[in-house]
Design a protein around this motif. Sequence first.
Motif, PDB file in Angstrom:
ATOM      1  N   PRO A 249      48.788  32.632  43.196  1.00  0.00           N
ATOM      2  CA  PRO A 249      50.189  32.548  42.368  1.00  0.00           C
ATOM      3  C   PRO A 249      50.978  33.541  43.474  1.00  0.00           C
ATOM      4  CG  PRO A 249      48.978  33.804  40.935  1.00  0.00           C
ATOM      5  CD  PRO A 249      48.028  33.030  42.121  1.00  0.00           C
ATOM      6  N   GLN A 308      45.436  24.166  34.792  1.00  0.00           N
ATOM      7  CA  GLN A 308      45.639  25.157  35.998  1.00  0.00           C
ATOM      8  C   GLN A 308      44.011  25.516  36.216  1.00  0.00           C
ATOM      9  OE1 GLN A 308      47.754  28.261  34.173  1.00  0.00           O
ATOM     10  NE2 GLN A 308      49.668  27.234  34.096  1.00  0.00           N
ATOM     11  N   GLU A 463      54.695  31.424  34.867  1.00  0.00           N
ATOM     12  CA  GLU A 463      54.638  32.111  36.040  1.00  0.00           C
ATOM     13  C   GLU A 463      53.965  33.569  35.520  1.00  0.00           C
ATOM     14  OE1 GLU A 463      56.273  33.491  40.240  1.00  0.00           O
ATOM     15  OE2 GLU A 463      57.448  32.419  38.819  1.00  0.00           O
ATOM     16  N   ASP A 466      50.384  33.587  34.483  1.00  0.00           N
ATOM     17  CA  ASP A 466      49.645  33.148  35.578  1.00  0.00           C
ATOM     18  C   ASP A 466      49.408  34.738  36.233  1.00  0.00           C
ATOM     19  OD1 ASP A 466      49.494  30.589  35.472  1.00  0.00           O
ATOM     20  OD2 ASP A 466      51.016  30.093  36.841  1.00  0.00           O
ATOM     21  N   HIS A 467      50.344  35.616  36.232  1.00  0.00           N
ATOM     22  CA  HIS A 467      50.276  36.846  36.908  1.00  0.00           C
ATOM     23  C   HIS A 467      49.293  37.868  36.076  1.00  0.00           C
ATOM     24  CE1 HIS A 467      53.017  36.563  40.378  1.00  0.00           C
ATOM     25  NE2 HIS A 467      53.544  36.089  39.615  1.00  0.00           N
ATOM     26  N   ARG A 469      46.990  36.692  33.834  1.00  0.00           N
ATOM     27  CA  ARG A 469      45.468  36.285  33.988  1.00  0.00           C
ATOM     28  C   ARG A 469      44.873  36.948  35.320  1.00  0.00           C
ATOM     29  NH1 ARG A 469      47.599  31.657  31.889  1.00  0.00           N
ATOM     30  NH2 ARG A 469      48.138  30.841  33.962  1.00  0.00           N
ATOM     31  N   ALA A 470      45.848  36.679  36.383  1.00  0.00           N
ATOM     32  CA  ALA A 470      45.311  37.052  37.930  1.00  0.00           C
ATOM     33  C   ALA A 470      45.216  38.736  37.870  1.00  0.00           C
ATOM     34  CB  ALA A 470      46.376  36.888  38.879  1.00  0.00           C
TER      35      ALA A 470
END
Length: 562
Positions: A249, A308, A463, A466-467, A469-470
């Motif tokens: 991402p 996702q 978004e 997403d960050h 989780r990453a």
Amino acid sequence: MEPEIVRFPAVGRLELDQLLEQLIERAQDVLGTQGRLRGLLAATRAISSDLDLPVLLRRITQAACDLLGARYGALGVIGTDGRLSEFITVGVDDDVAAGIGPLPRGAGLLGQLIRHPEPLRVADLGAHPSAAGLPPGHPPMRTFLGAPVRVRDRVFGNLYLTEKSAAGQPAEFSAEDEELLVALASAAGVAIDNARLFDVAERRQRWLRASADIVRDLLAEDTPALSLVARRALLAAEADLAAVLVADPRSPEGQDRVQVVAADGEGADALLGTTWPRSRFTDGPTPAPGFGPDGPAMLVHIPEDGSQRPGLVWLARARAGRRYDEEDRAMAADFAGHVSLAMELGRAQQNRRTIALLDERDRIARDLHDHVIQQLFASGLRLSALAARCGDAETAQALRGLITSGDETIRTIRATIFQLRRSAPEEDIAVELRDLTEEFGDLLGFTPSLLVSGPQTSTVSGELADHVRAALRESLSNCARHARATSVVVRLEVSGGQLTLTVTDDGVGLGGSSRRSGLANLEERARDLGGSFQVDSPAHAGAGRGTRVRWRVPLSPVPTGA
């Protein structure tokens, strides 16, 4: 009376001797032919006794050398590009082979047989127009005999024999040798076809078993899905490394980068959590430099399902491993389809559980509102009446304190009702992080503890989610690779417009700079979102023990430079 002696003329005796010699020669030829036919039958039996394809190919080559008295033999397998994809040799030891260099791909006289699949017999290799010469370090070779090996209607490869000897002396291959090699090649084609059918059946069975296992496991609750996909694919493909990839991402627009979110096999620990250009994960015989096994690779696409979930599985073998063929790719594609379907069914199953949970929460909320709060309110009214009639000031004050406590209890219950009736749990980042910590349980040997606090967790989505989780995945990857920890605590705090993710382990500590460099992605990710990043040792830990990573970003990220 003496017996009469019959005397034959000298010429008659000479003709008789010649006839006897010719008869003896013919008898020897017949015996020799019978011996060679017996040798052909023995060679046919030998190559028909094994269904392991690599073993069979070497056995065919050795049988051809033994049958025709050749010092050197080879079997070249023709790939889909019309060049030699495999080259099995007999008579050349490992040291000599290493000195020769890479195996041939089908140039010179070898290519002549590929382009024109007919038996070829040459008395002098160097004198043939198609000869390209021998590479440095190659054993000298003069005589040559080759024949194609056909599997059904397709040329599978070619048998090559050189340096024939007879009675210990160099000799040329004869027309009879050519016929025997053609006969052996025909029998070899049948044996190879049987071995390939058996090999394909075994491979298909492995992939079907992997598909059944992955469907069962992905439908089970609390299962680390991505790790399972990597493990099952590794075993089914007989690969040395399997990696599950997702789009990064943080990748700038126009740059195709992927992140390794699960891996199993050789070098998996070092690869897990890293990001690479998409082009580094090849699909073919040429290895990608820099990581993992350096042999044939296969890239499998998982069909899109609107989630996702990961979109790619990369499978790699060591340099000496067999190349993946079209049958491998077809079986792997079926497996990927089953993975996608299982994930979709798993989400549907989770949705059903969520609906049941929401219905139960709604029932509890109604009971709290319609019964518990009303009973507390009624009790409060009775306490108010008692306080008004009570003549003892101290007792009246105590009753009013109970009334205040009851009002506080009612407010708490109403807040609980609001929490029970808010959006579905699967939309909460806390549930996703819980699944992620459980996924890393296999790698760490234990499941990290997860603590979530703050009234704004439901606002973490899109978004920003997403960050988060990453960031947690990279933090747990670092723990798995370097920390040697026995416990990991993950804390997520969302309040005051800030999101703070803290990961604390009791491992070996920061140590040298190598581990710190592994956290560069976390720092860059926080900086891109206008946040901050800090890594140190917990205050309660001993000197040099444990690591604490604190990753903090605003709930409405403002990229740096904006």
